[in-house]
Design a protein around this motif. Structure first.
Motif, PDB file in Angstrom:
ATOM      1  N   LEU A   1       0.749  -1.242  -0.063  1.00 26.40           N
ATOM      2  CA  LEU A   1       0.060  -0.082  -0.078  1.00 26.40           C
ATOM      3  C   LEU A   1       0.779   1.218  -0.084  1.00 26.40           C
ATOM      4  O   LEU A   1       0.556   2.263  -0.574  1.00 26.40           O
ATOM      5  CB  LEU A   1      -0.894   0.083   1.282  1.00 26.40           C
ATOM      6  CG  LEU A   1      -1.838   1.169   1.217  1.00 26.40           C
ATOM      7  CD1 LEU A   1      -2.748   1.278   0.201  1.00 26.40           C
ATOM      8  CD2 LEU A   1      -2.886   0.911   2.806  1.00 26.40           C
ATOM      9  N   VAL A   2       2.057   1.371   0.602  1.00 28.01           N
ATOM     10  CA  VAL A   2       2.819   2.509   1.012  1.00 28.01           C
ATOM     11  C   VAL A   2       3.347   3.111  -0.466  1.00 28.01           C
ATOM     12  O   VAL A   2       3.346   4.378  -0.558  1.00 28.01           O
ATOM     13  CB  VAL A   2       3.911   2.304   1.958  1.00 28.01           C
ATOM     14  CG1 VAL A   2       5.166   1.534   1.262  1.00 28.01           C
ATOM     15  CG2 VAL A   2       4.471   3.568   2.478  1.00 28.01           C
ATOM     16  N   LYS A   3       3.557   2.243  -1.411  1.00 29.96           N
ATOM     17  CA  LYS A   3       4.155   2.763  -2.806  1.00 29.96           C
ATOM     18  C   LYS A   3       2.944   3.768  -3.304  1.00 29.96           C
ATOM     19  O   LYS A   3       3.187   4.776  -3.925  1.00 29.96           O
ATOM     20  CB  LYS A   3       4.025   1.622  -3.677  1.00 29.96           C
ATOM     21  CG  LYS A   3       4.984   0.523  -3.329  1.00 29.96           C
ATOM     22  CD  LYS A   3       4.810  -0.692  -4.278  1.00 29.96           C
ATOM     23  CE  LYS A   3       5.725  -1.891  -3.718  1.00 29.96           C
ATOM     24  NZ  LYS A   3       5.493  -3.071  -4.464  1.00 29.96           N
ATOM     25  N   HIS A   4       1.603   3.390  -3.049  1.00 32.47           N
ATOM     26  CA  HIS A   4       0.649   4.163  -3.585  1.00 32.47           C
ATOM     27  C   HIS A   4       0.303   5.544  -2.604  1.00 32.47           C
ATOM     28  O   HIS A   4       0.043   6.718  -3.060  1.00 32.47           O
ATOM     29  CB  HIS A   4      -0.488   3.451  -3.706  1.00 32.47           C
ATOM     30  CG  HIS A   4      -0.488   2.279  -4.698  1.00 32.47           C
ATOM     31  ND1 HIS A   4      -0.549   2.552  -5.855  1.00 32.47           N
ATOM     32  CD2 HIS A   4      -0.074   0.934  -4.683  1.00 32.47           C
ATOM     33  CE1 HIS A   4      -0.079   1.435  -6.743  1.00 32.47           C
ATOM     34  NE2 HIS A   4       0.069   0.580  -5.656  1.00 32.47           N
ATOM     35  N   LEU A   5       0.444   5.273  -1.515  1.00 34.75           N
ATOM     36  CA  LEU A   5       0.545   6.480  -0.236  1.00 34.75           C
ATOM     37  C   LEU A   5       1.328   7.517  -0.615  1.00 34.75           C
ATOM     38  O   LEU A   5       1.136   8.580  -0.259  1.00 34.75           O
ATOM     39  CB  LEU A   5       0.572   5.862   1.163  1.00 34.75           C
ATOM     40  CG  LEU A   5      -0.521   5.009   1.740  1.00 34.75           C
ATOM     41  CD1 LEU A   5      -0.194   4.498   3.173  1.00 34.75           C
ATOM     42  CD2 LEU A   5      -1.909   5.455   1.559  1.00 34.75           C
ATOM     43  N   LEU A   6       2.420   7.137  -0.988  1.00 31.89           N
ATOM     44  CA  LEU A   6       3.402   8.136  -1.520  1.00 31.89           C
ATOM     45  C   LEU A   6       3.048   8.838  -2.530  1.00 31.89           C
ATOM     46  O   LEU A   6       3.770   9.886  -2.888  1.00 31.89           O
ATOM     47  CB  LEU A   6       4.716   7.279  -1.891  1.00 31.89           C
ATOM     48  CG  LEU A   6       5.589   6.711  -0.777  1.00 31.89           C
ATOM     49  CD1 LEU A   6       6.744   5.666  -1.288  1.00 31.89           C
ATOM     50  CD2 LEU A   6       6.272   7.866   0.254  1.00 31.89           C
ATOM     51  N   THR A   7       2.070   8.539  -3.639  1.00 29.49           N
ATOM     52  CA  THR A   7       1.556   9.629  -4.510  1.00 29.49           C
ATOM     53  C   THR A   7       0.425  10.166  -4.084  1.00 29.49           C
ATOM     54  O   THR A   7      -0.201  11.167  -4.750  1.00 29.49           O
ATOM     55  CB  THR A   7       0.895   8.603  -5.711  1.00 29.49           C
ATOM     56  OG1 THR A   7      -0.163   7.843  -5.376  1.00 29.49           O
ATOM     57  CG2 THR A   7       2.224   7.589  -6.028  1.00 29.49           C
TER      58      THR A   7
END
Length: 360
Positions: free
Chosen positions: A326-332
């Motif tokens: 999930l964090v890969k997308h939270l970074l966006t």
């Protein structure tokens, strides 16, 4: 562009120790310039100190209701029941788009407060596949429980499982499994259907880590259509296939009544007894951690496990894995006009419109 402020709320659902953001994930966000606020939580598998070590801001449980309006409230399971308007953007599994109980009331809270929902279930990639899922650990945990149940069956323990608690980590669980198997002269044979999927791969990995004989079935093996007599010749059957169309069932009561059956434990990881496409039409309700096993046959013993939150058995590993996805997308999140966010927001707005126009 100013980085987003992510506020991790404490989970309030009983026994839910998982979280959508691990300390490792919080560290990645903070290093990227995000502000991360974490609520104190006695349930979270990770400690307050672990979040403090990565320089997250620590606040009281439930204080998200008074968070700055631009804070994005991140959670995993449903919000505590209440009726005040929701003013923030929220990310969590809301279970509100399939007319589940209370869905209208929840969406009206967003409508009245001007908040927005990015439902984790509907954060999908171009192939409409969830960008983050707990499937692997669901399969791993389901297979683990099947082995514990099987071992207890061999020693005439009835019920074979009761009052399950979560494990601190995978190694603790594997230790219990090895101890249980060591008490039995033979090892069980396991058949996994859906072996190439997320949950199926978890079940297969668990079996192989214990050196069990595991039969791996996927599309090629099931294309002939069920029922499958081969299932009855394994000791354990783990179903990891979620069916979304009308197909012949994998097993039937008539098949299970055959005197040559060796099968004694079924785990339905997919766990959809209420759907019209249930491939295991031998049960009609989920089981729980308190009462994990449903006895299907007393004479030639057969128990079924169908728990709909299996990854909670291993909250540490499942949270770390899910959080990493999930964090890969939270970074966006600083620019929500890109990535997985626009489609999720459009879906939310359509559902709000349905309520506003009375199409419910």
């Amino acid at each position: 562009m100013k980085k987003a402020h992510i506020w991790l709320r404490a989970e309030t659902k009983p026994y839910e120790q998982r979280t959508a953001l691990s300390p490792i994930g919080a560290k990645k966000l903070i290093e990227a310039g995000f502000k991360v606020t974490v609520e104190c939580s006695p349930q979270n598998i990770f400690t307050q100190e672990q979040y403090q070590e990565v320089h997250a801001e620590i606040v009281e449980q439930g204080s998200w209701v008074n968070a700055p309006k631009d804070a994005i409230i991140l959670g995993l399971k449903e919000l505590p029941e209440d009726d005040f308007p929701l003013i923030h953007q929220h990310i969590y599994f809301a279970h509100a788009y399939k007319e589940q109980a209370g869905w209208q009331e929840l969406l009206l809270r967003f409508k009245h407060g001007g908040g927005e929902l990015f439902d984790l279930e509907y954060l999908v990639d171009e192939q409409q596949r969830r960008i983050a899922a707990f499937g692997y650990w669901a399969g791993f945990s389901g297979a683990a429980l099947s082995i514990l149940a099987w071992a207890n069956q061999q020693q005439n323990v009835n019920p074979p499982l009761a009052n399950i608690s979560s494990y601190q980590d995978k190694e603790q669980l594997l230790g219990d499994l090895k101890q249980a198997i060591s008490q039995i002269d033979t090892k069980p044979k396991m058949l996994v259907i859906g072996a190439k999927g997320r949950s199926g791969s978890g079940a297969v990995d668990l079996a192989k880590s214990l050196l069990l004989d595991v039969i791996e079935w996927d599309l090629a093996e099931t294309k002939k259509g069920g029922p499958f007599v081969e299932i009855t010749q394994a000791n354990i059957f783990v179903n990891c296939v979620l069916i979304n169309r009308d197909l012949p069932p994998f097993i039937t009561k008539e098949l299970l009544d055959q005197p040559t059956r060796k099968l004694s434990v079924i785990v339905d990881v997919s766990c959809d007894p209420y759907g019209s496409y249930n491939p295991l039409p031998i049960y009609k309700q989920c089981t729980t951690f308190e009462t994990p096993c449903l006895r299907i046959d007393d004479t030639n013993v057969l128990d079924l496990i169908a728990i709909d939150h299996l990854p909670s058995l291993l909250p540490k590993e499942s949270s770390e894995d899910y959080g990493e996805q999930l964090v890969k997308h939270l970074l966006t999140l600083t620019d929500k006009s890109q990535g997985v966010w626009p489609a999720a927001l459009d879906l939310f707005k359509r559902k709000i419109t349905e309520i506003k126009t009375g199409n419910i």
